[in-house]
Write a protein that holds these residues in place. Structure first.
Motif, PDB file in Angstrom:
ATOM      1  N   VAL A  37       0.841  -1.201   0.000  1.00 25.69           N
ATOM      2  CA  VAL A  37       0.000   0.000   0.000  1.00 25.69           C
ATOM      3  C   VAL A  37       0.876   1.251   0.000  1.00 25.69           C
ATOM      4  O   VAL A  37       0.606   2.217  -0.722  1.00 25.69           O
ATOM      5  CB  VAL A  37      -0.975  -0.014   1.195  1.00 25.69           C
ATOM      6  N   LYS A  38       1.948   1.249   0.782  1.00 23.97           N
ATOM      7  CA  LYS A  38       2.861   2.400   0.821  1.00 23.97           C
ATOM      8  C   LYS A  38       3.538   2.604  -0.530  1.00 23.97           C
ATOM      9  O   LYS A  38       3.713   3.736  -0.982  1.00 23.97           O
ATOM     10  CB  LYS A  38       3.910   2.201   1.913  1.00 23.97           C
ATOM     11  N   LEU A  40       2.349   1.669  -3.483  1.00 25.87           N
ATOM     12  CA  LEU A  40       1.333   2.175  -4.411  1.00 25.87           C
ATOM     13  C   LEU A  40       1.098   3.663  -4.189  1.00 25.87           C
ATOM     14  O   LEU A  40       0.979   4.436  -5.140  1.00 25.87           O
ATOM     15  CB  LEU A  40       0.032   1.389  -4.255  1.00 25.87           C
ATOM     16  N   TYR A  41       1.034   4.062  -2.932  1.00 30.59           N
ATOM     17  CA  TYR A  41       0.849   5.475  -2.606  1.00 30.59           C
ATOM     18  C   TYR A  41       2.001   6.308  -3.165  1.00 30.59           C
ATOM     19  O   TYR A  41       1.784   7.371  -3.743  1.00 30.59           O
ATOM     20  CB  TYR A  41       0.734   5.653  -1.084  1.00 30.59           C
ATOM     21  N   GLY A  42       3.223   5.793  -3.017  1.00 26.93           N
ATOM     22  CA  GLY A  42       4.398   6.503  -3.518  1.00 26.93           C
ATOM     23  C   GLY A  42       4.403   6.676  -5.025  1.00 26.93           C
ATOM     24  O   GLY A  42       4.957   7.640  -5.549  1.00 26.93           O
ATOM     25  N   ASN A  44       1.571   6.889  -6.680  1.00 32.65           N
ATOM     26  CA  ASN A  44       0.279   7.501  -6.958  1.00 32.65           C
ATOM     27  C   ASN A  44      -0.659   6.544  -7.699  1.00 32.65           C
ATOM     28  O   ASN A  44      -1.336   6.928  -8.653  1.00 32.65           O
ATOM     29  CB  ASN A  44       0.459   8.805  -7.734  1.00 32.65           C
ATOM     30  N   SER A  46      -3.795   3.692  -7.245  1.00 30.57           N
ATOM     31  CA  SER A  46      -4.809   3.118  -6.369  1.00 30.57           C
ATOM     32  C   SER A  46      -4.657   1.600  -6.403  1.00 30.57           C
ATOM     33  O   SER A  46      -4.032   1.040  -7.313  1.00 30.57           O
ATOM     34  CB  SER A  46      -6.210   3.499  -6.841  1.00 30.57           C
ATOM     35  N   GLU A  47      -5.224   0.940  -5.428  1.00 28.13           N
ATOM     36  CA  GLU A  47      -5.200  -0.524  -5.424  1.00 28.13           C
ATOM     37  C   GLU A  47      -5.930  -1.071  -6.648  1.00 28.13           C
ATOM     38  O   GLU A  47      -5.516  -2.082  -7.224  1.00 28.13           O
ATOM     39  CB  GLU A  47      -5.799  -1.067  -4.131  1.00 28.13           C
TER      40      GLU A  47
END
Length: 72
Positions: A37-38, A40-42, A44, A46-47
């Motif tokens: 998740v981190k 993916l956030y980095g 940008n 989404s799941e």
């Protein structure tokens, strides 16, 4: 299908082969879903975009533990 070799299909998600290589390395070395998740956030992402754009990677991380602390 090898998504690494078909980078142009992910041009909206990752903009260069360097980004794509880094992304794959980070995903493959992650030890937990929290790390995923981190990552993916980095990037940008989404799941949902990850699952749709990189189905092989998404499948590979399904068996990771939720939290890395559960693996020690």
């Amino acid at each position: 299908m090898d998504h690494f070799m078909d980078e142009h299909c992910h041009s909206d998600l990752l903009h260069s082969s360097r980004d794509l290589s880094s992304f794959y390395l980070e995903i493959h070395t992650a030890k937990s879903k929290v790390e995923i998740v981190k990552i993916l956030y980095g990037y940008n992402l989404s799941e949902e975009a990850f699952t749709e754009g990189f189905p092989d990677l998404a499948k590979a991380v399904q068996d990771l533990p939720d939290d890395a602390s559960t693996t020690t």
